[in-house]
Write an enzyme that holds these catalytic residues in place. Structure first.
Site, PDB file in Angstrom:
ATOM      1  N   SER A   1      27.644  13.580 -10.033  1.00 47.35           N
ATOM      2  CA  SER A   1      29.007  14.591 -10.550  1.00 47.35           C
ATOM      3  C   SER A   1      30.191  15.139 -10.031  1.00 47.35           C
ATOM      4  CB  SER A   1      27.450  15.857 -10.508  1.00 47.35           C
ATOM      5  OG  SER A   1      27.697  16.729 -10.812  1.00 47.35           O
TER       6      SER A   1
ATOM      7  N   LYS B   1      28.043  21.123  -7.151  1.00 48.87           N
ATOM      8  CA  LYS B   1      26.972  20.174  -7.869  1.00 48.87           C
ATOM      9  C   LYS B   1      25.859  20.029  -7.798  1.00 48.87           C
ATOM     10  CE  LYS B   1      29.928  19.777 -10.900  1.00 48.87           C
ATOM     11  NZ  LYS B   1      29.590  20.878 -11.607  1.00 48.87           N
TER      12      LYS B   1
HETATM   13  N1  LIG Z   1      18.125  23.402 -13.631  1.00 44.22           N
HETATM   14  C1  LIG Z   1      18.466  21.855 -13.209  1.00 44.22           C
HETATM   15  N2  LIG Z   1      18.067  21.205 -12.676  1.00 44.22           N
HETATM   16  C2  LIG Z   1      18.462  19.889 -12.341  1.00 44.22           C
HETATM   17  N3  LIG Z   1      19.653  20.595 -12.139  1.00 44.22           N
HETATM   18  C3  LIG Z   1      20.508  20.935 -12.740  1.00 44.22           C
HETATM   19  C4  LIG Z   1      19.883  22.434 -13.228  1.00 44.22           C
HETATM   20  N4  LIG Z   1      20.829  22.745 -13.545  1.00 44.22           N
HETATM   21  C5  LIG Z   1      21.769  22.321 -13.757  1.00 44.22           C
HETATM   22  N5  LIG Z   1      21.713  21.505 -12.893  1.00 44.22           N
HETATM   23  C6  LIG Z   1      23.063  20.719 -12.816  1.00 44.22           C
HETATM   24  O1  LIG Z   1      24.229  20.776 -12.134  1.00 44.22           O
HETATM   25  C7  LIG Z   1      25.485  20.055 -11.677  1.00 44.22           C
HETATM   26  C8  LIG Z   1      25.509  21.293 -11.861  1.00 44.22           C
HETATM   27  O2  LIG Z   1      26.273  21.979 -10.807  1.00 44.22           O
HETATM   28  P1  LIG Z   1      26.640  23.241 -10.190  1.00 44.22           P
HETATM   29  O3  LIG Z   1      26.610  24.140 -10.751  1.00 44.22           O
HETATM   30  O4  LIG Z   1      26.534  23.270  -8.730  1.00 44.22           O
HETATM   31  O5  LIG Z   1      27.874  23.236 -10.695  1.00 44.22           O
HETATM   32  S1  LIG Z   1      29.954  23.790  -9.603  1.00 44.22           S
HETATM   33  O6  LIG Z   1      29.522  23.597  -8.039  1.00 44.22           O
HETATM   34  O7  LIG Z   1      29.327  25.301  -9.722  1.00 44.22           O
HETATM   35  O8  LIG Z   1      30.742  23.713 -10.283  1.00 44.22           O
HETATM   36  C9  LIG Z   1      25.301  19.405 -13.131  1.00 44.22           C
HETATM   37  O9  LIG Z   1      25.054  18.180 -13.051  1.00 44.22           O
HETATM   38  P2  LIG Z   1      26.532  17.180 -13.498  1.00 44.22           P
HETATM   39  O10 LIG Z   1      24.971  17.287 -14.806  1.00 44.22           O
HETATM   40  O11 LIG Z   1      25.595  15.912 -12.885  1.00 44.22           O
HETATM   41  O12 LIG Z   1      27.634  17.130 -13.122  1.00 44.22           O
HETATM   42  C10 LIG Z   1      23.968  19.816 -13.419  1.00 44.22           C
HETATM   43  O13 LIG Z   1      23.129  19.700 -15.080  1.00 44.22           O
END
Ligand SMILES: Nc1ncnc2c1ncn2[C@@H]1O[C@H](COP(=O)(O)OS(=O)(=O)O)[C@@H](OP(=O)(O)O)[C@H]1O
Length: 717
Positions: A438, A321
């Site tokens: 998240s 996340k």
């Molecule tokens: N470029 C960028 N900048 C900032 N934040 C970002 C970015 N890309 C993805 N996100 C946010 O990261 C969350 C998803 O994380 P993961 O891809 O690690 O999720 S997972 O663990 O693989 O399911 C998810 O958070 P939430 O929307 O709050 O749930 C994404 O919005």
């Protein structure tokens, strides 16, 4: 010639359509890990009509309701309709492989079992490959201007395969078409002088230099010989092992017996010319990425070698996340980086019983490296970060030599020399309270709602929760709020982490009881000096093993107080910890112990990215990662990151991308009903007083983190 036995094409003609059932495929980060492991141990079931899923089967989609689901899966054994009764049809994919699609009518239970069976057999553990952005960046016209012909071809003496007139299956490579000037610059292409790249490329760089110096002043014939000599002396092509042609009799390859570690280095025939020659069709096809197929043997194969397989150059270890998916997809859009067949392989966590060959089969094969001019591949498994056992496994399985050859277990110190040859480690950390919100949505609200709607959920008190009701009903009657869960966890964490508490005691007992334990010296040294203790937070504070139907230790009391609410979700990922996973310092201290023990190592071997830097300054962040990995500069990062963010919001499905201009609506529910949105918001609400508690809890751990990683993340608290 390459045969279908050896490889299949992804990203080529055959399209792997919608994948596993959402509720199942959404299992993504480390939070789900132990549940899955446990289920793997418990369930040993076959699919519908007695047919067990094979390793090569792929569930492509699931339709249906709570009671009956139709599972579509590919059956690459062509075993059409032998057991599954409903219907079957054949589909030709990419003119390479015939896939048989078979549909079966199964109950919800069987559906889950099918998935579990698949997982147990080491299939996917989350998303399947989707490479939405590669084509855009890897095959544009500018690429050829920026990146000259690949050194591999140049080493053979060709400026391009077309010039060399290689025909698939021809008996010899026409070396008479040797180019006299090698069209590459080793220093720039490999960033060798600037920020030394992975050890495995050094040999190639040296060979190139040797080639260049020998080449000066020699005539064409001498050059041919020189090229051949230099080429055939290489033990690897960078990340890849030469393909064995054929497997030499009596050679002992890398092998893993049961859970033991590899006992000897690979012995394979080096025949690079033959690789190029027999795979000219693939190499010339820059559109496809070819993944070696791991052919499961019924008996352990003594001669199994890693020929043709390629190693990862980086591991994104989490945290879940925190934007691991975006970082991975951005990074694999670099023209010199190839994606794994799936973002998260989770080998070192859930599939450790499997061979290294199985792991490497998730990375593009040598032909793709040659054809695409790749320097590197890698994977992102968010479940890796919390576990010291993963770290030990990474070192022991991926090290090129084995200091435990005499069979004696030895501590980290004897493995230190090997660390330089291991994949580089990338961690990503996000403001912990944002991460908690998240995770709460993704790991709790979304799967719990799905489960309750289907009528198969049990409340904490063990009563069935009725299915088919409106979400508002579930949200208001059966869900714990974020604050409720987080308060209970915080209490447990404070107890566990206090000086001399369970955190320290458990870690010492588990990791420093025996002298030959991997972390024995590290823990002892810290105890004897004034350094902070290493703490395995997951193991110590939440217990490593638990049932997937029994609530986590930190929420047991909560369940008793509110028996009507939902806590444990059989078959779904539930937050192992909402709060603890944001105390990044605890797991990262272990990773730094191995990968960042000196200043130089910290610069070269491990890098921590702040999620927030990816939000606003993606380009700078990606440039830093590029440098860290030793990749050539890439001038289109802004195109890549503009594609959007991956896995936004708790409900958007896995590995999907959201355009930045959608961002405002990203968190909104799919339901139009404002009352439902309001109820969701109310559940995620954090009161001022609790917010203060959280901020105070995290502050010292954040400070320690910044000190460890040598920079401050732009966090609001
Ligand atoms: N470029 C960028 N900048 C900032 N934040 C970002 C970015 N890309 C993805 N996100 C946010 O990261 C969350 C998803 O994380 P993961 O891809 O690690 O999720 S997972 O663990 O693989 O399911 C998810 O958070 P939430 O929307 O709050 O749930 C994404 O919005």
């Amino acid at each position: 010639m390459r045969t279908n036995e050896e490889s299949y094409v992804a990203g080529g003609g055959h399209k792997r359509t919608s994948l596993v059932p959402r509720s199942l495929s959404d299992a993504s980060d480390g939070d789900v890990g132990n549940e899955r492991r446990e289920r793997q141990g418990l369930i040993d079931v076959v699919g519908p009509s007695g047919r067990s899923l094979e390793e090569t089967d792929l569930v492509t989609s699931v339709d249906g309701d709570a009671d009956h689901s139709t599972i579509y899966f590919t059956d690459s054994t062509d075993n059409v309709g032998t057991r599954c009764s409903c219907k079957s049809k054949a589909v030709t994919g990419a003119a390479v492989i015939i896939f048989a699609f078979t549909a079966c009518l199964v109950t919800e239970n069987e559906r889950i079992r099918l998935y579990l069976q698949r997982t147990r057999r080491g299939g996917y553990s989350g998303s399947k490959p989707r490479m939405p952005s590669h084509g855009n960046y890897k095959h544009n016209e500018n690429e050829h201007k920026t990146y000259p012909a690949f050194p591999a071809k140049a080493l053979l003496g060709f400026s391009s395969l077309e010039n060399a007139k290689i025909t698939p299956g021809s008996s010899s490579v026409p070396l008479q078409n040797v180019e006299t000037t090698a069209p590459y610059d080793p220093l720039n292409d490999f960033q060798y002088g600037h920020n030394r790249t992975l050890l495995y490329w050094e040999e190639v760089v040296q060979a190139i230099e040797q080639y260049q110096s020998l080449h000066n002043g020699s005539d064409a014939n001498t050059t041919n010989q020189t090229v051949g000599t230099v080429w055939s002396n290489l033990s690897t092509w960078g990340a890849c092992y030469p393909r064995a042609l054929p497997p030499s009799k009596g050679s002992s390859g890398r092998r893993l017996r049961g859970h033991s570690y590899r006992s000897s280095p690979p012995t394979v025939n080096r025949n690079w010319t033959s690789i190029v020659q027999s795979n000219a069709d693939i190499i010339a096809d820059e559109e496809s990425i070819v993944y070696p197929r791991y052919k499961k043997d019924f008996f352990h194969n003594e001669d199994e070698s890693l020929g043709g397989f390629c190693r990862p150059g980086f591991l994104i270890i989490g945290q879940g996340k925190c934007g691991t998916s975006s970082l991975y997809h951005y990074l694999t859009s670099h023209p010199r980086v190839l994606p794994a067949s799936e973002k998260q392989v989770h080998y070192f966590l859930y599939h450790t019983h499997r061979s290294l060959k199985w792991y490497y089969s998730h990375f593009p094969g040598i032909e793709s490296f040659l054809g695409r001019g790749a320097l590197m591949t890698g994977e992102a498994s968010p479940g890796y970060m919390p576990y010291p056992s993963v770290l030990e496994m990474v070192v022991k399985r991926l090290s090129p030599s084995n200091p435990e050859e005499d069979g004696e277990s030895k501590g980290l110190d004897v493995w230190r020399e090997e660390v330089r040859s291991l994949p580089k480690i990338i961690a990503i950390v996000r403001e912990p309270i944002d991460r908690a919100v998240s995770s709460y949505k993704y790991n709790y609200i979304t799967p719990a709602l799905k489960r309750m709607r289907s009528g198969t959920a049990l409340s904490a008190g063990g009563d069935p929760i009725p299915g088919g009701r409106n979400d508002l009903y579930y949200l208001t009657n059966h869900m714990f709020s974020l604050e409720e869960l987080a308060r209970a966890e915080l209490q447990a964490l404070r107890r566990c982490l206090k000086a001399g508490g369970q955190g320290e005691r458990y870690t010492r007992k588990r990791y420093a009881k025996y002298k030959d334990s991997f972390f024995y010296d590290s823990i002892k040294r810290r105890n004897e000096s004034n350094e902070r203790h290493l703490i395995h937070l997951d193991g110590a504070c939440y217990k490593d093993s638990f049932s997937n139907t029994i609530p986590r230790v930190q929420w047991k009391e909560l369940g008793k107080e509110h028996p009507n609410k939902i806590l444990a979700l059989p078959d779904l990922q539930l937050i192992q910890s909402i709060i603890g996973r944001g105390a990044y310092i605890f797991p990262l201290e272990w990773w730094y112990e191995v990968f960042g023990s000196s200043v130089k190592d910290r610069e070269e071997r491990i890098q921590v990215v702040c999620t927030e830097d990816m939000a606003d300054g993606s380009v700078d962040t990606m440039e830093n990662v590029t440098k860290f990995l030793g990749l050539p500069e890439f001038d289109s990062w802004s195109d890549v990151t503009n594609v959007g963010w991956y896995n936004v919001g708790g409900h958007r499905g896995y590995d999907t991308v959201t355009q930045l201009h959608d961002e405002d609506g990203a968190d909104a529910s799919d339901d139009e009903d404002p009352a439902i949105d309001k109820a969701r918001l109310a559940l995620s609400f954090i009161s001022d007083s609790f917010m203060k508690e959280l901020v105070e809890f995290y502050r010292p751990y954040n400070e320690r983190l910044f000190e460890l990683i040598g920079k401050r993340c732009p966090w609001k608290y």
